[in-house]
Design a protein around this motif. Sequence first.
Motif, PDB file in Angstrom:
ATOM      1  N   THR A 211       0.840  -1.199   0.000  1.00 50.08           N
ATOM      2  CA  THR A 211       0.000   0.000   0.000  1.00 50.08           C
ATOM      3  C   THR A 211       0.869   1.242   0.000  1.00 50.08           C
ATOM      4  O   THR A 211       1.839   1.340   0.767  1.00 50.08           O
TER       5      THR A 211
ATOM      6  N   CYS B 158      -1.585   7.590  -0.726  1.00 50.58           N
ATOM      7  CA  CYS B 158      -2.998   7.390  -1.084  1.00 50.58           C
ATOM      8  C   CYS B 158      -3.647   6.229  -0.340  1.00 50.58           C
ATOM      9  O   CYS B 158      -4.858   6.032  -0.438  1.00 50.58           O
TER      10      CYS B 158
ATOM     11  N   SER C 230      -3.623   3.118  -0.925  1.00 48.14           N
ATOM     12  CA  SER C 230      -4.163   2.139  -1.861  1.00 48.14           C
ATOM     13  C   SER C 230      -3.014   1.327  -2.429  1.00 48.14           C
ATOM     14  O   SER C 230      -1.825   1.668  -2.238  1.00 48.14           O
TER      15      SER C 230
END
Length: 407
Positions: free
Chosen positions: A9, A13, A15
């Motif tokens: 990740t 962000c 993500s």
Amino acid sequence: MHHFEEELTCSICYSIFEDPRVLPCSHTFCRNCLEGVIQLSSNFSIWRPLRVPLKCPNCRSIVEIPASGTESLPINFALKAIIEKYRQEDQPDVATCSEHYRQPLNVYCLLDRKLVCGHCLTIGKHNGHPIDDLQSAYVKEKQTSGKILEQLTDKHWSDVCLLIEKLKEQKSQCENIVQDDKKVVLQYFKKLNDTLEHKKQALLTALDEINKRILEEYDPLIEKLKQIREEQLELMSLNTSIQKEESPLIFLEKVDDVHQRIKALKQKQLPAVKPVEVYPRVGHLLKDVWSKTEIGQINKILTPKIKLIPKRKLCSKSSEKERGKSKEFFQAINPLTVALLFVIIVITLLSVHKPISSIVNEITPTCISECLRFVYEDFCTHLQTVVDVLCHVFNLLMEFLGRIAYF
């Protein structure tokens, strides 16, 4: 590999990495995330230097980005390969719930007749609904699905088919009516267009005829006057040249010739120019008659015979006012009243002692003939002008009655 997800990740962000790029400090971030940090950096300006300084979001150390941007940063191929493998293994065969992350759809809700997860039954909107396991629900629905078509009986099928036929028939009837109306519209406007075209050509022909009459009337006169004018100019030029002649003999001979020609020219009778007008005016006809006529009555409008007539004299204001009053009076009475009025006039004439012939002789015959001529011409154009003329005749009759009473 799910416990490695945190390592995959991006710390900016939060993500999974997209296009991971490595900074000089060895930390990896998404390329788009680095672009955003560079744009928000206080060190960033519109005049970008050869190398852009950037503070690493993880270690806070100052690193330099090449002037070409994050595109020139190295790609973390190892991390990229791990992410691709993770994504391939992260697609299990079991369907998952759309409302609860990664929860499998393993329970069948009998009330809503749909697959749900365990969270849907405990904390979701399916809490308290009757449920069944997938296998038994599959067997039951398999058995009942074959009986669904039995609800569509033969009668229901025939009713639907019959209704479709009725709708098609009504649609066909409406379409036929519309097509028939289209034909009627085309025929009607074709006939109307033919009538208007015929009337237009008739009016244009009448105007061409009066234009030809105007040419026949004026062209010979104009040519004759042009010849006289040319002869006048020739004599003026000849007289100017004679004045320069120094020989008495030649001068006297030429002067005598000029006098003779001038005398002959003056004896030529000039054509009389009588003021005339084109009557009736088609523009007035279109405005006063055509614009007030119903479409179906246009064919009944007669094409007037356009003529050149002597120009009428303008009436004085007083006579025009009296004429307007008599016109209003004449328009206010109906034809029966007019007939009765003429009967009374005849009886009055027969009851007086003075001979009728002597009274009638006092009325100018030319005035009566002029009125009759105008009545004939105006009746061919429109009734409004006829009313004006009849008002004039009525004024004469009133004057005539006044004379009878005087005698």
